[in-house]
Design an enzyme around this catalytic site. Structure first.
Site, PDB file in Angstrom:
ATOM      1  N   LEU A  99       0.817  -1.214   0.000  1.00 45.01           N
ATOM      2  CA  LEU A  99       0.000   0.000   0.000  1.00 45.01           C
ATOM      3  C   LEU A  99       0.848   1.261   0.000  1.00 45.01           C
ATOM      4  CD1 LEU A  99      -2.748  -0.996   2.612  1.00 45.01           C
ATOM      5  CD2 LEU A  99      -2.905  -1.069   0.125  1.00 45.01           C
ATOM      6  N   GLY A 100       2.054   1.182   0.523  1.00 44.43           N
ATOM      7  CA  GLY A 100       2.903   2.363   0.570  1.00 44.43           C
ATOM      8  C   GLY A 100       4.196   2.075   1.297  1.00 44.43           C
ATOM      9  N   ARG A 101       5.132   3.001   1.154  1.00 50.49           N
ATOM     10  CA  ARG A 101       6.430   2.868   1.809  1.00 50.49           C
ATOM     11  C   ARG A 101       6.744   4.139   2.587  1.00 50.49           C
ATOM     12  NH1 ARG A 101      10.338  -0.950   0.129  1.00 50.49           N
ATOM     13  NH2 ARG A 101       9.419  -2.506  -1.264  1.00 50.49           N
ATOM     14  N   GLY A 102       7.388   3.946   3.722  1.00 49.04           N
ATOM     15  CA  GLY A 102       7.814   5.080   4.528  1.00 49.04           C
ATOM     16  C   GLY A 102       9.297   5.015   4.773  1.00 49.04           C
ATOM     17  N   GLN A 103       9.771   5.889   5.672  1.00 47.10           N
ATOM     18  CA  GLN A 103      11.204   5.947   5.945  1.00 47.10           C
ATOM     19  C   GLN A 103      11.707   4.671   6.597  1.00 47.10           C
ATOM     20  OE1 GLN A 103      12.269   9.272   8.352  1.00 47.10           O
ATOM     21  NE2 GLN A 103      14.464   8.865   8.302  1.00 47.10           N
ATOM     22  N   GLY A 116       9.617   1.615   7.004  1.00 47.43           N
ATOM     23  CA  GLY A 116       8.876   0.384   6.791  1.00 47.43           C
ATOM     24  C   GLY A 116       7.989   0.425   5.563  1.00 47.43           C
ATOM     25  N   VAL A 157       4.073  -0.699   4.126  1.00 52.99           N
ATOM     26  CA  VAL A 157       2.706  -0.986   4.559  1.00 52.99           C
ATOM     27  C   VAL A 157       2.050  -1.891   3.523  1.00 52.99           C
ATOM     28  CG1 VAL A 157       0.470  -0.021   5.192  1.00 52.99           C
ATOM     29  CG2 VAL A 157       2.568   1.224   5.745  1.00 52.99           C
ATOM     30  N   LYS A 170       2.056  -2.996   8.831  1.00 52.77           N
ATOM     31  CA  LYS A 170       3.281  -2.219   8.674  1.00 52.77           C
ATOM     32  C   LYS A 170       4.464  -3.102   9.033  1.00 52.77           C
ATOM     33  CE  LYS A 170       5.576   2.030  10.219  1.00 52.77           C
ATOM     34  NZ  LYS A 170       5.482   3.207  11.103  1.00 52.77           N
ATOM     35  N   ASP A 199       5.039  14.282  14.974  1.00 52.78           N
ATOM     36  CA  ASP A 199       5.091  14.137  13.512  1.00 52.78           C
ATOM     37  C   ASP A 199       3.692  14.256  12.912  1.00 52.78           C
ATOM     38  OD1 ASP A 199       6.403  13.859  11.094  1.00 52.78           O
ATOM     39  OD2 ASP A 199       6.326  11.673  11.109  1.00 52.78           O
TER      40      ASP A 199
END
Length: 928
Positions: free
Chosen positions: A657-661, A663, A665, A680, A776
């Site tokens: 579904l998506g990527r972060g700094q 991890g 998802v 996550k 954040d």
């Protein structure tokens, strides 16, 4: 000694019997899984014990680890603060309670074993053969009234071996029939314990059969001895201390006998273990297809009997099988081909034990972790409030001193007038009292004849004391009324503040408080002082004595009424009211100065003591934040994740579904009864990230559910992530429709956007009420459901204020200027909301011009520190713009509290959305 029996292989051949290879493989898989998880649990317990040992080792010598060990020792504040930062009275709360530790140690040390009970020995042996898939024990000659089957234990070994061993596992050197030659099944004479044997140890010994078999590689199997040889309850009592029994009960009759019922009642009375009841097929009979068996809805006599005994529930199915994830319950299987249900039963028994142990261990972790966090708050407050208390004490004492000095200076003229007025109003009364005075310790002749000089002096002194006592009472009342007003105004607060400061010092000596009392004693204790003969009294006495000494006579006078009035008259007229008032106030000032200087000196000493203590407290605070709490949080994450994976298994990853700094998802259809979910996956690169993640997880799990926060359902640690090359933490949480960034890009109506702003404020307020700071808040950390109601997510940077180390975290454009200094509080979330509100009011995701011009993060940070903020757009309402500006004020103390922001937002929403309609370009609802 090895026998020449059949070398049973590690894998039995699949035959027509119910205990075929499939059942054995499933059992092996289940017990193998238990051993793996037990190993992780055991390691977690070892790490927990080491943590508490290290914690105890960090305490200074002489500080008790619990009240029981320390008694009254170490009660002094200097000695009852351990290196953990915790007072001795609370050290027992962060220790591993011995009872819990012993219980957990026993739980992880107990390996599983299958215990076979039954209606007779023949059917027990038959069930053993079914479980192993090979004919190991004879079944046709055992049983009956004369059967004396000893306890049998089957264990894994590379070679087939039969031996006798005592209950404490000491092997007996005896020649057995199995040692004499070749055999297919274990000889009957070795299985039976002959009571006529001369060796009593041989009667009690168990027969241990070692063989190479896949199932025995995972679990031992114990066949209980005959009831006549040893009661089943005693057999279980021996086992439970060292093993976790998976109890099976072999049946071959349609009903339980009276003896069977009595045996089961005894087991239920003393133990709470569930039992797997299995009806073994008759020897030589064919396996009957289940379609020809009794209908499921019918209850057999066995089922009814076991229900009456409390082993089965009438609400369960005919086999008594509970659901897959419920607590283990007894089960009845009357169809021989359904021996596979033993896999489900054993899984539930083993899982129940693992879950109970993981839950108990996690409770210890969470309880101690909460204490650490609370202590961090207490230490932070101590660091903040103690200097303020010292400053307040110094300021208020100075005010008190100056006020009392003003009283002394101001009251001198009042005292002079008061003394003159008192003497004038009381003169006749004083003269009459003096004339009628009865002298003590002086014998006065009734005829008024003269007496000696000694008696005359004594009489004069008593007349003087009468006059002085009346005068002193008037002066005392005047001073007391002034000082009582001061006491009521602020002395009480000052005393309480001093008491709190002195609590952390030696409780037996409160020097500073004593000097404060001396300051007050100079005034409001004047009544006691005057009546007890203070220096003021002596000063008055000397002054009046000089006056009296000027009275001369040629010969000793007669003690008459006239003489007494004359002495009193001359004493009163000779008093100087101004000198007397001046002397009283002078002595009052002298006392004040002396006590004030002593107070200031003792306060400096108290401040020096606190300075050293606060330095140690700050070190302890750092240790709690940097070492104790993160280390314990990681253990808590491991124990909780183990509990979750046992109950709900590892989640299946769906599409990304998506990527972060930190991890990725993924979509997760369902997990733990929740649907749908988002997963996550975080791979911590080092210890610091592990600790941060563990603390984040603890904070999230500790939070009560709130409709404006995304729910965290659980966590699982994946030790095989990336093919086993790394360890990942899988956080399973509530899945929502989209984030605010996507929503603004698609277009949202003004009313919807303002409602989202209200939702975000409500969520942040809740976090702050729990002592947490998000740090954040941004568009992508605000998720929207299908009704476009907002929830805050990603508490990765979320921490309690007391646990913040001043690290620079967050998203640059939402970061408050003070974040770069490392000294900040929850007002950074108010700043971030101000920036978020700018986007919400603009209705787009376009960067503000002041930020868009920045070429790098450093450039952006420097501009923000210099005061760069988003520009005002033409579409902004005046009140909205004022709210944004207030929220992103450079001075944190000038930012509004969210409790003020929320009603302001509600007022803006009511005014804008109810008074006029949306403009065409701003009122587009999202159609997706």
């Amino acid at each position: 000694m090895e026998g020449d029996g059949v070398p049973w292989g590690s894998e039995p051949e699949s035959g027509p019997g119910p205990g075929g290879g499939g059942v054995i493989r499933e059992l092996c898989r289940g017990f193998g899984r238990y051993r793996r998880y037990l190993g992780r649990l055991r390691q977690n317990l070892r790490d927990t014990q080491k943590f508490f040992r290290d914690l105890r080792g960090s305490q200074p010598r002489g500080c008790p680890s619990s009240p029981a060990e320390g008694g009254e020792a170490g009660r002094g504040p200097a000695g009852d603060v351990a290196a953990t930062g915790l007072p001795a009275g609370q050290l027992s709360c962060i220790s591993f309670p011995p009872k819990e530790e012993k219980r957990l140690q026993q739980m992880v040390d107990c390996l599983p074993c299958i215990l076979i009970l039954g209606q007779d020995c023949s059917v027990k042996c038959q069930l053993l053969n079914l479980l192993l898939g090979v004919q190991v024990l004879p079944t046709n000659k055992l049983g009956g009234e004369n059967c004396k089957l000893r306890r049998l234990r089957f264990t894994y070994g590379t070679q087939t071996r039969v031996s006798l061993a005592l209950p404490d596992r000491y092997e007996l050197v005896h020649t057995l029939a199995a040692h004499q030659g070749t055999w297919e099944t274990v000889p009957e004479e070795d299985l039976e314990a002959r009571e006529d044997s001369e060796d009593a140890a041989r009667v009690l010994a168990e027969l241990e059969v070692t063989m190479r078999h896949a199932l025995l590689q995972e679990v031992d199997i114990v066949v209980a001895p005959c009831q006549g040889l040893r009661p089943t309850v005693d057999v279980l009592s021996d086992l439970v201390n060292d093993f976790l029994p998976v109890i099976t009960y072999a049946l071959h009759k349609d009903e339980l006998s009276e003896r069977d019922e009595q045996e089961l009642q005894e087991i239920r009375k003393y133990f709470s273990f569930p039992i797997f009841f299995f009806k073994v097929p008759k020897l030589g009979s064919e396996i009957i297809d289940s379609s020809t068996e009794r209908m499921e809805s019918e209850r057999s006599p066995l089922h009814r009997q076991l229900t009456d005994l409390g082993y089965l529930s009438s609400s369960l199915c005919n086999c008594g099988a509970p659901g897959q994830d419920t607590k283990a319950q007894s089960m009845l299987v009357e169809q021989s081909e359904k021996l596979r249900h033993l896999n489900t039963f054993s899984h539930q028994v083993l899982q129940t034990r693992l879950v109970d142990a993981a839950k108990a261990l996690n409770l210890v972790h969470c309880r101690c972790l909460d204490i650490f966090i609370n202590q961090a708050f207490d230490m932070q407050r101590d660091l903040q409030i103690t200097p303020k208390r010292l400053e307040y004490t110094r300021k208020k004492e100075n005010e008190l001193y100056e006020s009392l000095m003003n009283i002394a200076n101001r009251k001198q003229e009042e005292m002079k007038d008061m003394i003159v007025e008192t003497l004038n109003t009381m003169k006749e009364e004083l003269l009459d009292d003096a004339a009628n005075m009865e002298f003590k310790d002086v014998i006065v002749p009734e005829n008024g004849e003269p007496v000696g000089t000694r008696e005359i002096k004594c009489c004069i002194r008593q007349i003087q004391e009468l006059i002085i006592s009346r005068l002193n009472q008037a002066v005392a009342n005047k001073l007391i009324s002034s000082v009582d007003y001061l006491r009521e105004s602020f002395v009480g607060t000052l005393e309480r503040c001093l008491q709190s400061l002195e609590k952390s010092q030696d409780v037996s000596v409160h020097i500073t408080s004593n000097y404060l009392k001396q300051i007050l004693n100079a005034a409001y204790h004047v009544e006691v002082t005057f009546h007890s003969g203070s220096s003021v009294t002596r000063m008055l006495w000397e002054q009046i004595k000089q006056i009296i000494q000027r009275i001369t006579w040629v010969s000793p006078p007669a003690i008459t009424l006239e003489w007494k009035r004359k002495v009193a008259q001359e004493a009163i007229e000779s008093l100087s009211a101004s000198k007397l008032a001046k002397s009283i106030c002078s002595q009052f000032r002298t006392r004040l100065n002396s006590s004030h200087e002593a107070f200031a000196a003792s306060l400096r000493q108290l401040e020096a003591g606190h300075s050293g203590r606060l330095e140690k407290t700050e070190d302890l605070w750092l240790k709690v934040r940097k070492d104790h709490a993160p280390r314990l949080a990681r253990l808590s994450l491991e124990s909780r994740s183990l509990q979750d994976v046992l109950l709900h298994r590892k989640p299946k990853l769906g599409q990304e579904l998506g990527r972060g700094q930190y991890g990725v998802v993924y979509l997760c259809d369902s997990w733990g009864g929740h649907f749908p979910c988002a997963l996550k996956s975080v791979v911590p690169p080092d210890e610091k990230h592990w600790n941060d993640l563990a603390l984040e997880f603890h904070y999230m799990r500790s939070l009560p559910k709130h409709e404006r926060l995304v729910d965290l359902h659980g966590s699982v640690i994946d030790y095989s992530y990336g093919g086993g090359s790394s360890i990942a933490v899988l956080l399973i949480m509530e899945r929502l429709h989209r984030d605010l960034y996507t929503g603004l890009k698609a277009g949202l109506a003004l009313e919807t956007r303002l409602q989202i702003a209200l939702d975000v404020v409500e969520g942040i307020r809740f976090l702050h009420s729990q002592g947490l700071v998000h740090r954040d808040v941004k568009l992508k950390n605000v998720l929207l459901d299908k009704q476009n109601r907002a929830k805050i997510t990603d508490l990765g940077f979320c921490k309690p204020e007391a646990m913040m180390s001043g690290s620079i975290v967050g998203t640059p454009i939402h970061m408050a200027p003070e974040l770069f200094t490392g000294k900040y509080d929850n007002s950074v979330d108010v700043y971030a909301f101000g920036i978020l509100f700018w986007y919400i009011c603009s209705g787009s995701v376009k960067l503000p011009e002041a930020f868009e011009r920045c070429a790098s993060k450093d450039h952006l940070w420097n501009n923000v520190r210099r005061g760069a903020r988003p520009e005002r757009l033409p579409v902004f309402d005046e009140e909205c713009w004022q709210l944004m500006e207030a929220c992103w004020d450079g001075d944190p103390s000038q930012r509004p509290l969210l409790g003020i922001v929320q009603p302001m937002l509600q007022g803006i929403m009511d005014r804008l959305c109810k008074s006029h309609s949306e403009r065409p370009n701003r009122g587009l609802d999202d159609s997706t």
